[in-house]
Design an enzyme around this catalytic site. Structure first.
Site, PDB file in Angstrom:
ATOM      1  N   ASP A   1      52.514  70.740  34.796  1.00 33.32           N
ATOM      2  CA  ASP A   1      51.190  71.176  35.225  1.00 33.32           C
ATOM      3  C   ASP A   1      50.324  69.989  35.676  1.00 33.32           C
ATOM      4  O   ASP A   1      50.242  68.971  34.976  1.00 33.32           O
ATOM      5  CB  ASP A   1      50.493  71.877  34.049  1.00 33.32           C
ATOM      6  CG  ASP A   1      49.116  72.366  34.421  1.00 33.32           C
ATOM      7  OD1 ASP A   1      49.036  73.257  35.281  1.00 33.32           O
ATOM      8  OD2 ASP A   1      48.113  71.853  33.872  1.00 33.32           O
TER       9      ASP A   1
ATOM     10  N   GLU B   1      53.616  69.883  39.846  1.00 28.70           N
ATOM     11  CA  GLU B   1      52.562  70.613  40.551  1.00 28.70           C
ATOM     12  C   GLU B   1      51.641  69.604  41.215  1.00 28.70           C
ATOM     13  O   GLU B   1      50.964  68.833  40.539  1.00 28.70           O
ATOM     14  CB  GLU B   1      51.742  71.483  39.599  1.00 28.70           C
ATOM     15  CG  GLU B   1      50.770  72.355  40.373  1.00 28.70           C
ATOM     16  CD  GLU B   1      49.532  72.803  39.604  1.00 28.70           C
ATOM     17  OE1 GLU B   1      48.878  73.738  40.078  1.00 28.70           O
ATOM     18  OE2 GLU B   1      49.202  72.197  38.569  1.00 28.70           O
TER      19      GLU B   1
HETATM   20  C1  BGC Z   1      47.070  75.421  36.492  1.00 29.25           C
HETATM   21  C2  BGC Z   1      45.751  76.072  36.271  1.00 29.25           C
HETATM   22  C3  BGC Z   1      45.024  75.311  35.171  1.00 29.25           C
HETATM   23  C4  BGC Z   1      44.933  73.799  35.501  1.00 29.25           C
HETATM   24  C5  BGC Z   1      44.539  72.983  34.326  1.00 29.25           C
HETATM   25  C6  BGC Z   1      46.606  74.073  37.044  1.00 29.25           C
HETATM   26  O1  BGC Z   1      47.155  73.527  38.007  1.00 29.25           O
HETATM   27  O2  BGC Z   1      47.895  76.097  37.386  1.00 29.25           O
HETATM   28  O3  BGC Z   1      45.853  77.441  35.999  1.00 29.25           O
HETATM   29  O4  BGC Z   1      43.741  75.823  35.027  1.00 29.25           O
HETATM   30  O5  BGC Z   1      46.176  73.312  35.945  1.00 29.25           O
HETATM   31  O6  BGC Z   1      45.586  72.881  33.420  1.00 29.25           O
END
Ligand code: BGC
Length: 479
Positions: free
Chosen positions: A187, A250
């Site tokens: 993430d 991500e």
């Molecule tokens: C997740 C979100 C989240 C954020 C903070 C993102 O990229 O997909 O849903 O709020 O990271 O963790």
């Protein structure tokens, strides 16, 4: 293990997938009950939105224990069962790990102060903003100092320059790998490190609001809080230390700026199509820019972004399915996109703090619901025919198109060799396969070089007349 270069991953937003416990919130037992459906669809594996213990200030992206399952979703025993049942069906399972921040309720926050980023002074040390609005610094009254959070104040930023943080996070990842998990979505890893000198960020030359980030945040150029060079050796080391397990980073950069993440982690999401208009020019430009990239995981919707059927319109969902599943690299299908779900009204403020619940409504399994025996945590929003059961019974449905594409995809090999835009038509070639997409709202002639192609799959009426219907797509081979 399926081909790592060309995976089809299904994003399970667990709260809204299927509720077995009868509390109106989706859970692991509900997911297990639907594994046969995912198998029928033909995907390679699942990525599960966060299931670890969490106060749910950001729907699980605020973890208070990385080695336990939140009781909302089940137990470690349920996860073991999920892994066994998924593996029996040749499905891999990826968990969502949140490495940059914990919940403020994680015991680490009290027990390991030096794992977080602090500032002692009367006021925040710089102009950094939180992506979700307001200053990135919150005052911690107990100690009269400031802590950093790139997202909500409930999500204090970890200090990855402290090697103990790496060791602790890796131990938690190994905990799940040892139980049989196949890998992780990492993430928000663009935020893993921030500038050690805490310098002010300059104004952005292109103050563009992307996704759900706050306007004030978009006004700054995040040179000191994102994409810092230390990220890449850290991810590469993590991948080595985890013996090459699947990691998907991500990152929200443009497709041409994703290579360092792909090289370090192995796979990286590509969100460029989330920002494209549904035109041959826009989409063609993204594809052309991607032609030398490796390790991309394409997405057309996710839990943070307005759904495809709302963004591009229902008329584009079939064409989009052809696009998503014929590109080289991997692809993520966000749950519900395969039946054409659109955004819904979302939740109530302040629970739905950023308006993202609109993209997270429960899956409509049957015409009357089929998600839960209880009132669902968000209302069901399926229009007539937008449920899994009806579409499984109709071989002309969007769901069947997804299934046919998933199976056809196994025959598509190699990179994008040609990308052409002719008026409103985009076409590209992968080996002997050709893909043609008409983004226009009127029929267009199939471009001349493709006139002798043999059609294998099409979304509208059979393109016998040499015309592609409006908003249609076709896959064929060169005869
Ligand atoms: C997740 C979100 C989240 C954020 C903070 C993102 O990229 O997909 O849903 O709020 O990271 O963790």
């Amino acid at each position: 293990m399926p081909n790592r270069e060309s995976l089809i991953i299904y994003e399970v937003y667990i709260r809204s997938f299927r509720d077995a416990s009868g509390d109106g919130i989706g859970d692991l037992r509900g997911l297990i009950a639907q594994l046969d459906y995912l198998c029928w669809l033909g995907i390679d594996g699942l990525w599960l939105s966060p299931i670890f213990r969490s106060p749910q200030a950001d729907m699980g992206y605020d973890v208070s224990n990385y080695e336990d399952i939140d009781p909302l979703f089940g137990s470690v025993v349920d996860l073991d069962l999920l892994l066994a049942e998924a593996h029996k069906r040749n499905l891999i399972v990826l968990l969502d790990i949140v490495p940059c921040h914990t919940s403020i309720e994680h015991p680490w926050f009290l027990e390991h102060k030096d794992w977080y980023i602090w500032y002692h002074g009367d006021a925040p040390p710089n102009n950094w903003r939180s992506a979700f609005g307001g200053s990135a610094w919150s005052h911690y009254r107990r100690e009269d100092c400031w802590y950093l959070h790139n997202f909500y104040p409930e999500q204090p930023q970890l200090d990855w320059r402290n090697p103990e943080v790496y060791t602790a996070m890796l131990a938690s990842m190994r905990f799940w790998l040892d139980r049989g998990v196949d890998g992780f979505r990492l993430d928000a890893v663009q935020y893993l490190f921030v500038d050690a000198r805490l310098r002010d960020e300059p104004a952005s030359p292109y103050p563009q609001q992307t996704g759900t980030v706050h306007r004030d945040y978009a006004a700054l150029d995040h040179v000191y809080t994102m994409d810092l060079p230390e990220i890449f050796p850290t991810l590469a080391k993590m991948r080595r230390d985890l013996s090459g397990k699947l990691l998907i980073a991500e990152a929200w950069n443009k497709v041409e700026d994703l290579a360092p993440y792909a090289e370090a982690a192995g796979l990286v999401f590509c969100f460029s199509l989330l920002f494209s208009a549904p035109t041959a020019q826009d989409v063609g430009a993204v594809l052309a820019a991607s032609s030398h990239s490796r390790g991309l995981v394409w997405a057309l919707s996710n839990h943070d972004f307005s759904r495809l059927a709302t963004r591009w319109g229902h008329e584009f969902v079939r064409l989009a399915a052809v696009l998503l599943l014929t590109l080289p690299g991997s692809a993520v299908i966000y749950q519900g996109d395969e039946i054409g779900m659109a955004d819904g009204p979302g939740g109530i403020v302040p629970v739905d703090r950023l308006g993202r619940d609109a993209f997270r409504h429960p899956i409509q399994w049957t015409p009357s619901g089929g998600f839960s025996s209880h009132e669902p945590w968000l209302p069901m929003i399926g229009r007539e025919g937008e449920d899994v059961q009806s579409q499984r019974n109709d071989s002309h449905s969007l769901l069947w198109l997804y299934r046919r594409l998933v199976h056809l995809r196994a025959e598509l090999h190699g990179p994008l060799e040609e990308v052409h835009v002719v008026n409103e038509v985009l076409w590209y070639r992968r080996g002997r396969h050709l893909v043609v997409l008409n983004f226009g709202d009127r029929p267009h002639a199939i471009p001349a070089p493709l006139s002798r192609m043999e059609a294998l799959l099409w979304t509208g009426s059979r393109p016998d007349s040499g015309l592609l219907p409006a908003h249609s797509g076709m896959v064929g081979t060169q005869s």
